[in-house]
Motif scaffolding. Structure first.
Motif, PDB file in Angstrom:
ATOM      1  N   GLN A  41       2.408  13.843  15.262  1.00  0.00           N
ATOM      2  CA  GLN A  41       0.712  14.174  15.141  1.00  0.00           C
ATOM      3  C   GLN A  41       0.131  13.097  14.054  1.00  0.00           C
ATOM      4  OE1 GLN A  41      -0.971  16.099  17.274  1.00  0.00           O
ATOM      5  NE2 GLN A  41      -2.496  14.750  16.464  1.00  0.00           N
ATOM      6  N   ASP A  42       0.966  13.047  12.706  1.00  0.00           N
ATOM      7  CA  ASP A  42       0.562  12.082  11.773  1.00  0.00           C
ATOM      8  C   ASP A  42       0.816  10.623  12.275  1.00  0.00           C
ATOM      9  OD1 ASP A  42       0.320  14.487  10.265  1.00  0.00           O
ATOM     10  OD2 ASP A  42       2.112  14.184   9.115  1.00  0.00           O
ATOM     11  N   ASN A  43       1.850  10.431  12.893  1.00  0.00           N
ATOM     12  CA  ASN A  43       1.839   8.933  13.030  1.00  0.00           C
ATOM     13  C   ASN A  43       0.985   8.572  14.288  1.00  0.00           C
ATOM     14  OD1 ASN A  43       3.986   7.634  11.426  1.00  0.00           O
ATOM     15  ND2 ASN A  43       4.880   9.896  11.993  1.00  0.00           N
ATOM     16  N   LEU A  44       1.026   9.369  15.255  1.00  0.00           N
ATOM     17  CA  LEU A  44      -0.051   9.156  16.355  1.00  0.00           C
ATOM     18  C   LEU A  44      -1.203   8.732  15.949  1.00  0.00           C
ATOM     19  CD1 LEU A  44      -0.339   8.829  19.437  1.00  0.00           C
ATOM     20  CD2 LEU A  44      -0.752  11.007  19.531  1.00  0.00           C
ATOM     21  N   ASN A  45      -2.069   9.911  15.024  1.00  0.00           N
ATOM     22  CA  ASN A  45      -3.182   9.530  14.258  1.00  0.00           C
ATOM     23  C   ASN A  45      -3.145   8.136  13.653  1.00  0.00           C
ATOM     24  OD1 ASN A  45      -4.344  11.905  15.587  1.00  0.00           O
ATOM     25  ND2 ASN A  45      -3.764  12.990  13.626  1.00  0.00           N
TER      26      ASN A  45
END
Length: 440
Positions: A72-76
């Protein structure tokens, strides 16, 4: 970790995320070590539980949690850095036989991308901008209403064509028994007027409900029944007269002017009429502006052509709510929301291209103006600056209020922009004709 994008077409893309053991291993081990220190398992001293047992009991759950956080963090972060203008949220592609026992993981997400388009405020067809005036008839009627409202109530021995009759309506079959006041000037049926005129306190008359009043809503309030029940109601009701009054209009003098507008603000009948005209037209301007905003919105949606990633959005709608929808339900929901989404994109582009911003200081001043107008409605015409500052500070501390006021202020900025740049044709019109033309 490796993130890449595969462009399907101008409105759809797939983001692929590859996570390796090195990306999560250290964090997972740290969490499991902490679990080991805290674990209370029968047969082992606290902090001495074998790591193998901890991994067996908690390892999979910790791994899944950490990988999802990483994802989630890296996709955002990727979407922000790549400046991808996405609609909705990324949708994970389902994978058959996904195995959490592997060390490396591959994920894919579908993206719906915002379309490229151009907004032309100078629309092909001109949009009518109404300037609504208060004519003499309207102003005179308002003067009469105010004279009546502030006049004296005088008891009368019998009903006249301008009387106010207090009494009780009854109909046993419909279970109606309701005390009310009716003004004969609001009665439409000539037969009912003829029946009432000349009657005295204590007398009972029978009236037909159909077409009794000039305005339909007066029937439901007079009989004490719901509006929907009063529609097309055609029954006989009795009215027992209990009190008969007439209002003697207030004189147009300084006492009335001061009561209505504040001491010394208005000093003559002519000034009173001019004040009523000005105040009325200021209120009409708000209606005209709302009509203009609605019409420009419709015209921009009609003339600004672009495609949307509709299939992606239907899938996103299907799974994004509290309850998952069927394909049919999601499709129906998309049809309902498509128009709003189109204008949201158009409005966002207009705001960005014209650098429209809401600054904190101007929002605070806007809030103070809003507070001042509300206070004026309750007779507090001249609040002190310190009082306004204190109330505004409380309002600005409420995020919901800040959001609401920000939207209102941005609407004002958009309206000012439209008035300056849109293809408008001005039309002067009376309020009566405005209502007929716009609302039929």
């Amino acid at each position: 970790m490796n993130i890449s994008k595969e462009q399907i077409d101008s409105l759809n893309a797939v983001v692929k995320v590859a996570i390796t053991k090195e990306d999560y291993e250290e964090k997972v081990n740290d969490i499991l070590k902490n679990y080991r220190k805290q674990a209370n398992i029968p047969g082992f001293r606290k902090g001495q539980v074998p790591m193998g047992l901890i991994k067996k009991q908690y390892g999979k759950a910790v791994l899944v949690d950490e990988v999802n956080k990483l994802l989630q963090d890296n996709l955002n972060k990727y979407l922000t850095e790549e400046k991808l203008d996405v609609l909705g949220n990324p949708l994970p592609r389902p994978q058959e036989n996904f195995d959490w026992d592997k060390e490396n993981f591959d994920f894919e997400f579908e993206l719906g991308l915002a379309p490229e388009f151009e907004v032309k405020l100078n629309t092909k067809k001109p949009i009518t901008h109404y300037k609504i005036g208060a004519d003499k008839k309207m102003v005179n009627e308002q003067v009469e209403r105010l004279q009546k409202q502030y006049g004296k109530i005088v008891s009368k021995p019998e009903v006249t064509k301008t009387a106010e009759v207090n009494g009780t309506f009854k109909n046993e079959t419909e279970e109606i028994e309701h005390k009310t006041t009716i003004e004969l000037t609001n009665v439409k049926a000539k037969k009912a007027i003829d029946t009432l005129v000349g009657k005295k306190v204590g007398e009972t008359v029978t009236l037909k409900t159909k077409g009794l009043f000039k305005e339909d809503y007066l029937l439901s309030s007079s009989l004490g029944i719901p509006q929907e029940k009063s529609e097309n109601l055609n029954i006989d009701v009795t009215l027992t007269i209990e009190e008969i009054n007439e209002r003697e209009p207030a004189e147009l003098n300084q006492e009335l002017f001061d009561k209505l507008f504040g001491e010394g603000t208005v000093k003559s009948e002519a000034e009173m009429k001019e004040k009523i005209k000005t105040d009325s037209e200021k209120q009409f301007e708000q209606q005209s502006d709302q009509k203009l905003l609605n019409d420009i919105t419709e015209k921009l949606i009609e003339e600004t052509k672009f495609d949307l990633p509709s299939e992606f959005l239907k899938k996103w709608i299907q799974v994004s709510g509290e309850k998952e929808l069927t394909e049919t339900e999601a499709s129906e929901e998309y049809e309902k929301s498509e128009k709003g989404l189109r204008y949201q994109l158009i409005e966002g582009k207009v705001i960005k291209e014209n650098d429209l911003q809401v600054q904190f200081d101007e929002l605070k001043e806007f809030a103070k103006g809003f507070i001042k107008s509300q206070m004026a409605q309750y007779g507090h015409m001249d609040p002190k600056e310190e009082e306004l500052e204190n109330i505004a500070a409380r309002v600005m501390g409420n995020q919901d209020e800040v959001k609401r006021l920000s939207e209102q202020l941005m609407s004002q900025k958009l309206l000012a922009l439209y008035k300056e740049k849109a293809n408008l044709k001005n039309k002067e019109i009376s309020y009566e004709n405005f209502v007929k033309e716009v609302y039929g």
